[in-house]
Design an enzyme around this catalytic site. Structure first.
Site, short mmCIF file in Angstrom:
data_model
loop_
_atom_site.label_atom_id
_atom_site.label_comp_id
_atom_site.label_asym_id
_atom_site.label_seq_id
_atom_site.Cartn_x
_atom_site.Cartn_y
_atom_site.Cartn_z
N ALA A 251 0.87 -1.18 0.00
CA ALA A 251 0.00 0.00 0.00
C ALA A 251 0.91 1.23 0.00
CB ALA A 251 -0.88 -0.01 1.24
N GLY B 234 0.61 -5.04 0.73
CA GLY B 234 -0.56 -5.11 -0.17
C GLY B 234 -0.26 -5.80 -1.48
N GLU C 221 -0.62 -9.35 -0.71
CA GLU C 221 -2.06 -9.57 -0.51
C GLU C 221 -2.81 -9.58 -1.85
OE1 GLU C 221 -1.99 -6.30 2.43
OE2 GLU C 221 -3.26 -7.60 3.65
N GLU D 33 4.31 -5.26 7.44
CA GLU D 33 3.51 -4.21 8.09
C GLU D 33 3.91 -3.91 9.53
OE1 GLU D 33 2.28 -6.55 6.12
OE2 GLU D 33 0.87 -5.65 4.71
N1 COA Z 1 4.61 3.20 -0.56
C1 COA Z 1 4.99 4.37 -1.09
N2 COA Z 1 6.14 4.52 -1.79
C2 COA Z 1 6.89 3.43 -1.95
C3 COA Z 1 6.54 2.17 -1.44
C4 COA Z 1 5.33 2.09 -0.70
N3 COA Z 1 4.90 0.94 -0.20
N4 COA Z 1 7.51 1.30 -1.76
C5 COA Z 1 8.43 1.97 -2.48
N5 COA Z 1 8.04 3.26 -2.60
C6 COA Z 1 8.74 4.34 -3.30
C7 COA Z 1 9.96 4.86 -2.51
O1 COA Z 1 9.53 5.79 -1.54
C8 COA Z 1 10.76 5.46 -3.62
O2 COA Z 1 10.18 6.69 -3.97
P1 COA Z 1 11.14 8.01 -4.21
O3 COA Z 1 12.04 7.60 -5.35
O4 COA Z 1 10.18 9.09 -4.56
O5 COA Z 1 11.89 8.21 -2.93
C9 COA Z 1 10.53 4.51 -4.78
O6 COA Z 1 9.32 3.84 -4.50
C10 COA Z 1 11.64 3.49 -4.95
O7 COA Z 1 11.76 2.79 -3.74
P2 COA Z 1 13.16 2.62 -2.96
O8 COA Z 1 12.87 2.39 -1.52
O9 COA Z 1 14.07 3.76 -3.28
O10 COA Z 1 13.72 1.29 -3.65
P3 COA Z 1 14.72 0.23 -3.02
O11 COA Z 1 15.12 -0.66 -4.15
O12 COA Z 1 15.79 0.91 -2.25
O13 COA Z 1 13.83 -0.61 -1.96
C11 COA Z 1 11.88 -1.82 -1.21
C12 COA Z 1 12.76 -1.39 -2.40
C13 COA Z 1 10.64 -2.50 -1.76
C14 COA Z 1 12.67 -2.75 -0.30
C15 COA Z 1 11.49 -0.54 -0.41
O14 COA Z 1 10.96 0.42 -1.31
C16 COA Z 1 10.45 -0.78 0.65
O15 COA Z 1 10.77 -1.31 1.71
N6 COA Z 1 9.19 -0.37 0.39
C17 COA Z 1 8.12 -0.47 1.34
C18 COA Z 1 7.64 -1.89 1.47
C19 COA Z 1 6.54 -2.00 2.52
O16 COA Z 1 6.76 -1.76 3.69
N7 COA Z 1 5.35 -2.37 2.06
C20 COA Z 1 4.22 -2.54 2.92
C21 COA Z 1 3.45 -1.29 3.03
S1 COA Z 1 2.03 -1.53 4.10
#
Ligand code: COA
Length: 260
Positions: A67, A112, A115, A135
């Site tokens: 999400a 999500g 999910e 989460e």
């Molecule tokens: N919501 C909003 N933005 C998200 C996102 C999310 N769930 N997951 C990634 N993004 C965005 C980042 O903020 C970043 O945006 P920016 O370039 O404007 O800063 C972009 O997507 C790229 O992500 P980034 O974190 O730089 O890539 P990465 O390769 O370093 O890491 C992940 C990848 C997936 C490990 C990391 O993005 C992450 O942990 N995301 C969240 C996962 C999460 O907790 N999901 C559950 C949500 S309830």
């Protein structure tokens, strides 16, 4: 076919491909994506030309990274109820769809994203796919059905482990746990999904819908899935497809199903 601001869609040979199109945010599910997904799934229910669906994410890195966390800021309890209820509504619609839906998991399927993949009927992962329900790192629990569908798919013990540790697992581990149906090379992901869909679409459409309904009856409170199976088996017997399928077998020819 409708146009969506956050999705790319294409219909080819009866297969509707939905690509979540927010590559710069790793296809995170914001309100607009959820709303577009709801409308696209309505289209699937209503368009007779659509026989099956493949859902994937844009780019080489992510299916859906969860999400959209930027929409969580300042959310109160009522907002939490609204967000989770809306997600449940859309994901239930995906799960209950009478047409087969395959998740082509092409990278991160976190929160999500995992999910969404679990709400689909089948999950095929590319070798670089990664799964997890992180989460608890954010101080919340899954809100789009994750605690329930993960438990249904991989069992209570491993589900609790993944949900409490927030661990990310790779595609091979997801296969071992039964979280995905298969893992293929990234370049073969869409062709594999299309080949599975072609196999399903060669069968009797009403029977496919009844298989989906009958299997999910197992998970419905107060419903005896065996009774559901008897009822749906009997319904299949009344279809033209049943007459055609049995005749084709006896006449040693390929069945030509009308879906009626
Ligand atoms: N919501 C909003 N933005 C998200 C996102 C999310 N769930 N997951 C990634 N993004 C965005 C980042 O903020 C970043 O945006 P920016 O370039 O404007 O800063 C972009 O997507 C790229 O992500 P980034 O974190 O730089 O890539 P990465 O390769 O370093 O890491 C992940 C990848 C997936 C490990 C990391 O993005 C992450 O942990 N995301 C969240 C996962 C999460 O907790 N999901 C559950 C949500 S309830």
């Amino acid at each position: 076919m409708s146009q969506y601001s956050t999705l790319l869609t294409e219909l080819s040979n009866g297969v509707f491909i939905i690509t979540i199109n927010r590559e710069d945010k790793l296809n995170a599910l914001n309100k607009a994506v959820i709303s577009d997904l709801a409308a696209a799934i309505d289209e699937v229910y209503n368009n007779a030309e659509i026989r099956g669906v493949i859902i994937t994410g844009k780019g080489a890195k992510s299916f859906v990274a969860g999400a959209d966390i930027s929409e969580f800021k300042g959310m109160d309890e009522a907002g939490g109820v609204a967000l989770a209820k809306r997600g449940h509504e859309v994901f239930n619609k995906i799960e209950q769809c009478p047409k087969p839906i395959i998740a082509a998991v092409n990278g991160f399927a976190l929160g999500g994203g995992c999910e969404l993949a679990m709400a689909c009927h089948l999950r095929i992962a590319s070798e670089n796919a990664k799964f997890g329900q992180p989460e608890v790192k954010l101080g919340i629990i899954p809100g789009y059905g994750g605690t329930q569908r993960l438990t249904q798919l991989i069992g209570k013990g491993k589900a609790l482990e993944l949900l409490m540790t927030a661990d990310t697992i790779d595609a091979a581990c997801a296969l071992k746990l039964g979280l995905v149906n298969d893992v293929v090379q990234t370049v073969e992901l869409m062709d594999t999904c299309k080949a599975i869909m072609a196999k399903i679409n060669a069968q009797a459409p009403v029977a496919i819908a009844k298989v989906i309904e009958s299997v999910y009856a197992h998970f419905k409170d107060g419903i005896d899935g065996f009774d559901t199976e008897i009822e749906l088996f009997a319904k299949c017997v009344t279809t033209n497809d049943f007459a055609e399928g049995t005749s084709a077998f006896l006449e040693k020819r390929k069945a030509n199903f009308s879906g009626k």
